[in-house]
Write an enzyme that holds these catalytic residues in place. Structure first.
Site, short mmCIF file in Angstrom:
data_model
loop_
_atom_site.label_atom_id
_atom_site.label_comp_id
_atom_site.label_asym_id
_atom_site.label_seq_id
_atom_site.Cartn_x
_atom_site.Cartn_y
_atom_site.Cartn_z
N GLN A 1 1.03 -0.97 0.74
CA GLN A 1 -0.05 -0.08 0.02
C GLN A 1 0.93 1.37 0.38
O GLN A 1 2.00 0.62 0.74
CB GLN A 1 -0.82 -0.09 1.25
N SER A 2 0.43 1.99 -0.22
CA SER A 2 1.27 3.46 -0.81
C SER A 2 1.61 4.49 0.36
O SER A 2 2.63 4.59 0.66
CB SER A 2 0.50 4.42 -1.91
N THR A 3 0.24 4.60 1.60
CA THR A 3 0.84 5.45 2.42
C THR A 3 1.00 4.52 3.62
O THR A 3 -0.52 3.47 3.44
CB THR A 3 0.00 6.45 2.26
N GLY B 1 3.73 0.97 3.20
CA GLY B 1 4.08 2.44 3.42
C GLY B 1 4.35 3.18 2.44
O GLY B 1 4.93 4.08 3.05
#
Ligand SMILES: [Zn+2]
Length: 697
Positions: A25-27, A66
């Site tokens: 997941q990106s963040t 993240g």
């Protein structure tokens, strides 16, 4: 579910190797809030089992949670995956969609390249792909490109929305202390009077001192605190009071919001790749100069200072910088050297620094940058006390009311000239606009069929527009007309101030720093050049006018002690006919004095004759005088003996007998004999000529 068409690409040797499931997941916010997506990604384990991989061959890589997929930097999991694929340990790579693996084409193509080489399958939600097959590879490549493009569109849409809001001044930031949003969302002055007052105090103290550190000192000595209003969270809107720091003052002084101006884009972030074993991407935020700010909305909300004051403060802070001493004046310091920070070297153009003599009072201006930076010789160093006095005098003279009247009259002329120049520019711009309009009309008038003509007319029009742009740019860089204008009230105020200035300057309560600050209001810089006997001082006023001064160099110690030239000339003239004590008496009578002061004595005259080689005492020069003759024409005993062709003892005898006039200062001292041509002819012993003849025959 997977179609059988795709599933047939999975061969037993793929199942023998491992299946890597990549979860990302990106963040961190997505990891926290968007749990549905994470669960779907972990469900891929079931997909792998369904496809035939045994449980022990399935490896989940989820250490990149993240991290954005924009680059591989910092994504250890992805790098591990690539290395495993490269080593041929992987039968398949499973991911929910391509964008999970990489949002950058370069990372993505590298992965499918390695997959193709090591015969590894790529599995996403839609199907199974074999990168070794051309069609699959094409599709995967296209998916990668779309993934990168998606990121770009996402970004540009977000940024576009942000910019649009900022253009209208509606993009809200955390307001600085002293400003806050009212219930309607408008930025207003903080309703707390104490907060307002403490912010105003910062600007007032800086206005007087031009130094952020002085503001900090002022707060510290008076035990004042500065507030921070909490933003968001539990304590939203609460005030915390803390001691003021230098960084805080600088932030406040640099913030245009205090001038009631809305600004977007004061900083720019540039990313760069930090080299090393694991390359990292690091953002670097830089301040942008006010002239380059993209969005500036004047008078957007109430402020504490004016925009002009804000710009003036920026200039002062810029001047205070010491990291580039060649470009900046530096802040006014406590020392006594009046020209500190504004003195330039006339030989090399660099800024000169200040040192003090051991007395701690007398300044020396030194151009030592070449020495300190490149180990070359010091350019020049000049004693500063006389220079300071000369500059201060010129400054006070310039501030005399009569002088000011003249200066203001000159200013009128400059003003008139500036008006003329400005008028000229207006006409020039007007003409350029007229010509561009004309070109536009010509272009519009031509028939569209007549393409060749239309093209050349369009070219002409474009050129005229470019010319307007060039002229406007040039006009913008010129000093504005308002810079030259002085209103009648300002004129009166200047004249009144000028009468009080010398008193203020000389008062004992005025500190060195205050005098320097006063000086800087009028004088931009001072250039010093050492000449043979004087220092050439170039005063440049804030108006760019120049005043040259010449300050004599102080005499060197040996020059001070040296016998004056007039004395040497007089001794030269007197020497042929006078004894040394006579010369000394005459010089004393004439009121002349030796270099060190006091009276001339016989020994001093003797010393002068010895030093300046006038011992022979003959005005025709040493060659014209016989050896051993002194100033008053008397001969030494040895010289007299030679002239009379006798022994020195005979001379002594003749002196004792009174045949010769011989002076003897002390009982056993040298005798000085008076000889005239008559005496020489009478007493000279003839040469023994016949002996010579006997010997030669
Ligand atoms: Zn120099």
């Amino acid at each position: 579910m997977l179609s059988p068409l795709n599933a047939h690409k999975i061969r037993p040797d793929h199942l023998d190797r491992q299946a890597f499931i990549y979860v990302r997941q990106s963040t961190l916010i997505q990891v926290r809030d968007n749990t549905g997506s994470t669960a779907r990604q972990y469900d891929l384990v079931q997909r792998a089992l369904d496809l035939g991989w045994p449980r022990e061959h399935i490896i989940v890589i989820d250490q990149d949670q993240g991290h954005s997929g924009a680059s591989i930097a910092g994504r250890d999991g992805f790098q591990f995956l690539v290395s495993e694929v490269g080593l041929g340990h992987a039968g398949a790579v499973l991911s929910l969609e391509v964008s999970r693996l990489a949002r950058s084409c370069s990372d993505w193509y590298r992965l499918i390249e390695i997959c193709a080489l090591s015969d590894t399958l790529v599995v996403d939600e839609e199907g199974v792909y074999d990168p070794g097959q051309y069609n699959d590879r094409l599709l995967l490549g296209f998916k990668g490109t779309m993934s990168e493009a998606e990121l770009h569109w996402l970004r540009s849409r977000l940024l576009g929305g942000k910019l649009e809001k900022a253009q209208k001044g509606q993009l809200h930031f955390r307001p600085p202390t002293g400003l806050c949003y009212d219930p309607v969302g408008q930025l207003v002055l903080d309703p707390d009077q104490q907060v307002q007052q403490v912010v105003r105090l910062i600007f007032d103290v800086f206005d007087q001192s031009s130094s952020a550190l002085v503001v900090v000192k002022h707060f510290a000595t008076h035990h004042l605190l500065f507030p921070t209003r909490s933003w968001g969270g539990l304590h939203q809107g609460e005030l915390t009071w803390q001691p003021l720091t230098n960084g805080r003052v600088l932030t406040i002084l640099h913030n245009p919001a205090y001038a009631g101006v809305y600004v977007y884009g004061r900083t720019r972030t540039r990313t760069r790749l930090l080299p090393g074993e694991a390359p990292r991407i690091k953002g670097r935020t830089r301040q942008i100069r006010p002239v380059d700010w993209p969005i500036v909305l004047q008078a957007a909300h109430p402020g504490y200072i004016t925009w002009e004051q804000f710009l003036r403060n920026q200039q002062r802070l810029e001047d205070n910088r010491t990291c580039h001493p060649e470009e900046h004046r530096g802040a006014v310091r406590e020392g006594l050297a009046l020209l500190q920070g504004i003195v330039l070297c006339g030989l090399c153009g660099r800024r000169m620094s200040v040192r003090y003599l051991p007395d701690g009072v007398t300044p020396i201006y030194v151009c030592a940058q070449l020495h300190s930076q490149r180990a070359e010789t010091t350019c020049q160093s000049l004693r500063g006390d006389r220079l300071d006095t000369a500059v201060a005098q010129a400054f006070l003279e310039a501030m005399q009311p009569a002088q000011l009247e003249v200066s203001l009259a000159t200013l009128d002329q400059i003003e008139a000239r500036a008006r003329q120049v400005d008028h000229q520019w207006q006409l020039r711009l007007e003409r350029a606009h007229y010509e561009a309009d004309l070109a536009q009309r010509r272009f519009r008038a031509v028939e569209p069929e007549n393409r060749l003509v239309a093209r050349s007319l369009e070219h002409d029009w474009n050129e005229k527009l470019a010319e307007i742009e060039r002229l406007e740019h040039e006009y913008a860089t010129l000093p504005k007309l308002t810079a030259y204008l002085v209103s009648p009230e300002e004129r009166q105020r200047i004249l009144t101030l000028a009468q009080d200035l010398p008193t203020v300057w000389q008062s004992s309560t005025a500190t060195a720093a205050e005098r320097k600050q006063l000086l800087r209001f009028l004088i931009k810089d001072v250039t010093l050049t050492r000449c043979e006997t004087s220092v050439h001082v170039g005063l440049r006023w804030q108006t760019e006018a120049l005043t040259p001064l010449d300050v004599p160099l102080p005499k060197r110690s040996y020059d001070i002690r040296r016998t004056p030239v007039t004395v040497v000339e007089r001794v030269c003239a007197l020497a042929p006919h006078h004894t040394d004590d006579q010369i000394a008496a005459l010089l004393n009578q004439e009121g002349l004095a030796p270099g060190l002061g006091g009276q001339f004595t016989e020994s001093k005259v003797k010393w002068i004759r010895y030093t300046y080689d006038i011992s022979t005492g003959c005005p025709q020069g040493p060659a014209a005088c016989p050896e051993g003759q002194r100033g008053d024409g008397r001969y030494s005993a040895r010289a007299a003996a030679q002239l009379l062709n006798v022994n020195v003892s005979t001379i002594a005898d003749w002196c004792n007998a009174g045949v010769l006039d011989g002076l003897q200062a002390a009982p056993h001292g040298p005798r000085w004999i008076k000889l005239t041509p008559d005496i020489i002819a009478q007493l000279r012993k003839p040469e023994p000529q016949h002996w010579k003849r006997c010997l030669s025959t």
